[in-house]
Scaffold this active site. Sequence first.
Site, mmCIF file in Angstrom:
data_model
loop_
_atom_site.group_PDB
_atom_site.id
_atom_site.type_symbol
_atom_site.label_atom_id
_atom_site.label_comp_id
_atom_site.label_asym_id
_atom_site.label_seq_id
_atom_site.Cartn_x
_atom_site.Cartn_y
_atom_site.Cartn_z
ATOM 1 C CG HIS A 57 -0.386 0.280 2.596
ATOM 2 N ND1 HIS A 57 -0.031 -0.838 3.160
ATOM 3 C CD2 HIS A 57 -0.173 1.368 2.973
ATOM 4 C CE1 HIS A 57 0.765 -0.387 4.418
ATOM 5 N NE2 HIS A 57 0.388 0.984 4.206
ATOM 6 C CG ASP A 87 -0.055 -4.079 2.772
ATOM 7 O OD1 ASP A 87 0.217 -3.393 1.561
ATOM 8 O OD2 ASP A 87 0.180 -3.495 4.114
ATOM 9 C CB SER A 144 3.223 1.940 6.416
ATOM 10 O OG SER A 144 2.301 1.951 7.151
#
Length: 289
Positions: A57, A87, A144
Site C-alpha cells: 500500500h 501487502d 508502514s
Amino acid sequence: MPDDGQEALDAYSAVVTAVASAVLPSVASLTVHTRRGDGGGSASVITSDGYLLTSAHVVAGAGSAEATFTDGTSVAADVAGRDELSDLAVLKARGSVPAPDPMGLAGSVTAGIVSGLGRSLPTRNGRVVDEVIQTDAALNPGNSGGVLADSRGRMVGVSTAVAGVGLGLAVPINASTHKIIAALMHTGRVRRAWLGIAGAHVSVPPAVADKLGTRQGLQVASVVPGSPAAKAGVRRGDIVVSVDGQRVVTATAIQQLMVEDAIARRIEMTVWRNGALVDVFVVPRELAD
C-alpha cells in the site's frame, strides 16, 4: 542494594540500542509520488544487489520511489512487484545501497511487546493476510513498510496497519511470505489459484462431528456461477471437509492451499452433503487481479 527495576530497564534499553545500531544503516525512508499526491513509508534492503522490501500500500499507484538512508544518501528505486493480498512489495534500486541486513527496523525506532499472534487482516479484495502479528510498538505515519524485529534483531514482520489505539499489525516473515517475496523479485507478481466459493466457519452437530472427526467445518455460503467450484458440482450448504488431501475448517485454510501449483491441477475436495461424504474434483483457475 541494587535496584532490580533499574537494572531491568537498563538491560532493555541496551537491547533496543544494540538492535537499532546494527540495522538502521540498511533501512530507508521512502518518498512516493503518484497521481493522487505524495506519500511515504519505510523499506529495508534485503539483497546486496539492491532489492528493498516494503508494504504494497505504500507504493500503490507508483512505478518508483526515492529511498533515503540514515547516512543521508538517496537512490531512486523502481517497483519490481507488489502483492496487495499480502501487502508486500519489492523495489529495485537504480544505484548502490547499503549492505542488506535481515534485521531491519524503521528509520525511527519504537519498541513494545507482541500482544497477539495468528490474527487475520482483511484486504479490499475480500481476501485476508494470514498469521498477522499484533504489537503495541507504536506505528506512526511513515512507519508502514518498516520491519518488525525481535530482541535478537531477527526480522519477524513488516509493519502494515494500525489496529487501534496503541496497537499495530505486521505481516509475518515466514515460509509463505519468503515465497511471495521471491516471486515478486523474479517475476514481479504472485500467481494464486481460485475456486469461486465463499464460506463460513461453523460448528457441526455431534453426530456429524463423530463421522467427520472434527467439530468444526466450512459451510459453503455461495458458489460463483461458472467458477471451478460450480463446474465441479459444489453446492451451497455443503460442509467442506478436505481439499487436496488437507483437512480444512476455515476459508483461510483453503486460501493457503490456493497457491501457484494448484492452478489448472485436478484437485479432490471432500464435502459433507445430505448425511454423506461426497468427493468432487475441481480444477482451480488463476485468480485474476
